[in-house]
Scaffold this motif. Sequence first.
Motif, mmCIF file in Angstrom:
data_model
loop_
_atom_site.group_PDB
_atom_site.id
_atom_site.type_symbol
_atom_site.label_atom_id
_atom_site.label_comp_id
_atom_site.label_asym_id
_atom_site.label_seq_id
_atom_site.Cartn_x
_atom_site.Cartn_y
_atom_site.Cartn_z
ATOM 1 N N LEU A 84 0.828 -1.214 0.000
ATOM 2 C CA LEU A 84 0.000 0.000 0.000
ATOM 3 C C LEU A 84 0.858 1.259 0.000
ATOM 4 O O LEU A 84 0.495 2.272 -0.618
ATOM 5 C CB LEU A 84 -0.929 -0.011 1.219
ATOM 6 N N LEU A 85 1.985 1.203 0.690
ATOM 7 C CA LEU A 85 2.891 2.352 0.683
ATOM 8 C C LEU A 85 3.446 2.599 -0.716
ATOM 9 O O LEU A 85 3.534 3.753 -1.174
ATOM 10 C CB LEU A 85 4.026 2.123 1.682
ATOM 11 N N ILE A 86 3.806 1.530 -1.412
ATOM 12 C CA ILE A 86 4.288 1.665 -2.787
ATOM 13 C C ILE A 86 3.167 2.161 -3.694
ATOM 14 O O ILE A 86 3.374 2.992 -4.589
ATOM 15 C CB ILE A 86 4.849 0.323 -3.281
ATOM 16 N N GLY A 87 1.954 1.660 -3.469
ATOM 17 C CA GLY A 87 0.826 2.105 -4.271
ATOM 18 C C GLY A 87 0.521 3.589 -4.106
ATOM 19 O O GLY A 87 0.071 4.248 -5.057
ATOM 20 N N ALA A 88 0.783 4.116 -2.905
ATOM 21 C CA ALA A 88 0.565 5.550 -2.680
ATOM 22 C C ALA A 88 1.519 6.406 -3.508
ATOM 23 O O ALA A 88 1.276 7.597 -3.700
ATOM 24 C CB ALA A 88 0.732 5.866 -1.197
ATOM 25 N N ALA A 170 -4.743 6.316 -13.438
ATOM 26 C CA ALA A 170 -4.791 5.969 -12.016
ATOM 27 C C ALA A 170 -5.462 4.613 -11.809
ATOM 28 O O ALA A 170 -5.049 3.828 -10.931
ATOM 29 C CB ALA A 170 -5.538 7.060 -11.253
ATOM 30 N N ALA A 171 -6.481 4.303 -12.621
ATOM 31 C CA ALA A 171 -7.159 3.015 -12.482
ATOM 32 C C ALA A 171 -6.240 1.860 -12.864
ATOM 33 O O ALA A 171 -6.241 0.805 -12.198
ATOM 34 C CB ALA A 171 -8.412 2.998 -13.358
ATOM 35 N N ALA A 172 -5.450 2.032 -13.915
ATOM 36 C CA ALA A 172 -4.524 0.969 -14.314
ATOM 37 C C ALA A 172 -3.496 0.710 -13.221
ATOM 38 O O ALA A 172 -3.204 -0.451 -12.881
ATOM 39 C CB ALA A 172 -3.830 1.349 -15.620
ATOM 40 N N ALA A 173 -2.938 1.779 -12.638
ATOM 41 C CA ALA A 173 -1.991 1.602 -11.540
ATOM 42 C C ALA A 173 -2.674 0.984 -10.321
ATOM 43 O O ALA A 173 -2.084 0.158 -9.620
ATOM 44 C CB ALA A 173 -1.352 2.940 -11.177
ATOM 45 N N GLY A 174 -3.927 1.378 -10.077
ATOM 46 C CA GLY A 174 -4.660 0.788 -8.960
ATOM 47 C C GLY A 174 -4.901 -0.697 -9.142
ATOM 48 O O GLY A 174 -4.845 -1.466 -8.179
ATOM 49 N N VAL A 175 -5.157 -1.136 -10.371
ATOM 50 C CA VAL A 175 -5.316 -2.575 -10.636
ATOM 51 C C VAL A 175 -4.013 -3.314 -10.351
ATOM 52 O O VAL A 175 -4.015 -4.407 -9.764
ATOM 53 C CB VAL A 175 -5.772 -2.804 -12.098
ATOM 54 N N GLY A 176 -2.876 -2.708 -10.744
ATOM 55 C CA GLY A 176 -1.595 -3.332 -10.445
ATOM 56 C C GLY A 176 -1.329 -3.428 -8.961
ATOM 57 O O GLY A 176 -0.824 -4.456 -8.472
ATOM 58 N N VAL A 177 -1.675 -2.395 -8.210
ATOM 59 C CA VAL A 177 -1.497 -2.423 -6.754
ATOM 60 C C VAL A 177 -2.419 -3.464 -6.126
ATOM 61 O O VAL A 177 -2.033 -4.180 -5.199
ATOM 62 C CB VAL A 177 -1.745 -1.025 -6.164
ATOM 63 N N ALA A 178 -3.657 -3.553 -6.615
ATOM 64 C CA ALA A 178 -4.587 -4.566 -6.104
ATOM 65 C C ALA A 178 -4.068 -5.980 -6.384
ATOM 66 O O ALA A 178 -4.214 -6.878 -5.538
ATOM 67 C CB ALA A 178 -5.968 -4.368 -6.734
ATOM 68 N N PHE A 179 -3.476 -6.169 -7.552
ATOM 69 C CA PHE A 179 -2.875 -7.470 -7.871
ATOM 70 C C PHE A 179 -1.761 -7.796 -6.885
ATOM 71 O O PHE A 179 -1.690 -8.915 -6.339
ATOM 72 C CB PHE A 179 -2.340 -7.445 -9.303
ATOM 73 N N ALA A 180 -0.878 -6.847 -6.630
ATOM 74 C CA ALA A 180 0.227 -7.072 -5.686
ATOM 75 C C ALA A 180 -0.309 -7.309 -4.280
ATOM 76 O O ALA A 180 0.222 -8.145 -3.538
ATOM 77 C CB ALA A 180 1.187 -5.880 -5.711
#
Length: 340
Positions: A84-88, A170-180
């Motif tokens: 989550l920190l990386i996703g921020a 932002a949605a594409a990056a959010g999908v990647g963070v959700a995957f991780a």
Amino acid sequence: MSTSRHPIALRLEQRVGSATKLLATVMVLPLIDGIFPALVVAGVLTTATGVIETGILIFGGSATAAVILAEMDGSRRQMAGSVLLIGAIVIPLAALEAAFAPTFRGFLNLPVFERFAGLVILTIAAKTASSEIGEYLPSPGVIISLGLVASFEPSGFAIRASPEYVLNGAAAAGVGVAFALSIALLSPHLRGRVDIDRFRFGSAVALGVLALPILLGPFDLMQTEAPIALAVLGVTTLFAYDPNAGPADGPAGDGVGDDGDDPDAGAGDDADGTSDVDGAGDDESDVEQSEPPLDAPTAPGPIVDDDVAVLANGGDPSTASDDGDGTDPFADDDSRAPWL
């Protein structure tokens, strides 16, 4: 579990250091080398399918899964906090880069640049599948730079902005963070059951499938909104996952019974794992029978006299020899033959 030993990943790990920094580098790298902006400019993120495929394959994929499963340690809460920190950091950067996409689209020849964008994805797929082939291929930054030069049209330069590109980025990056994040939360179950190398090769195939519609756009081939790349990745996941495999072994010494202090061990078990003869304790007298005391009565020994052996075998008593002490061994008054 089969830990991926891809040479590119090893070199990156040696340069970065800790697992959290390595994961941050892997997820931020598409923003640095220009892969993500190239996909945004090429129009890949204009559909929901493109957003999901970009998020999973570009920001997630085999590299993210390998770092989380093979390199990161700690509890699930700690790993989720790191993700989550990386996703921020990743999500705002992706939205910022996507905001400049309309400006780039204004002074670029899009049909030409899209071919270079597809070539970048295909190059990354080849590097992911085989490090030997990747050594002979140029870096993604070089290909994107050549694409910018080849498709540059200064007459169309103008500052433009579109909220749609920002939201999609932002949605594409959010999908990647959700995957991780999902990999981190399921890591205790996935470790030892996912073949990282097999998943890496399947991700490379999915990236190649994602690049084909962009490369073959002028020929109207594979122009479909069906999530073919996601389907390939799903089949890859099924082949890479082995539900019958056991979880990865923990650190040495933390298993039950490793140091002889197993509370479930039987009362008669010694520290070396062997059971006692009488199950009473660890004394050496329980393992080896002690010698009888010297003054203890002994059982009658075997008959060793040769003459008595002759008689016992049905021989003639007259042939028995004297014992050498001047007495007849078969005499009635001989105390040595009380049975006669």
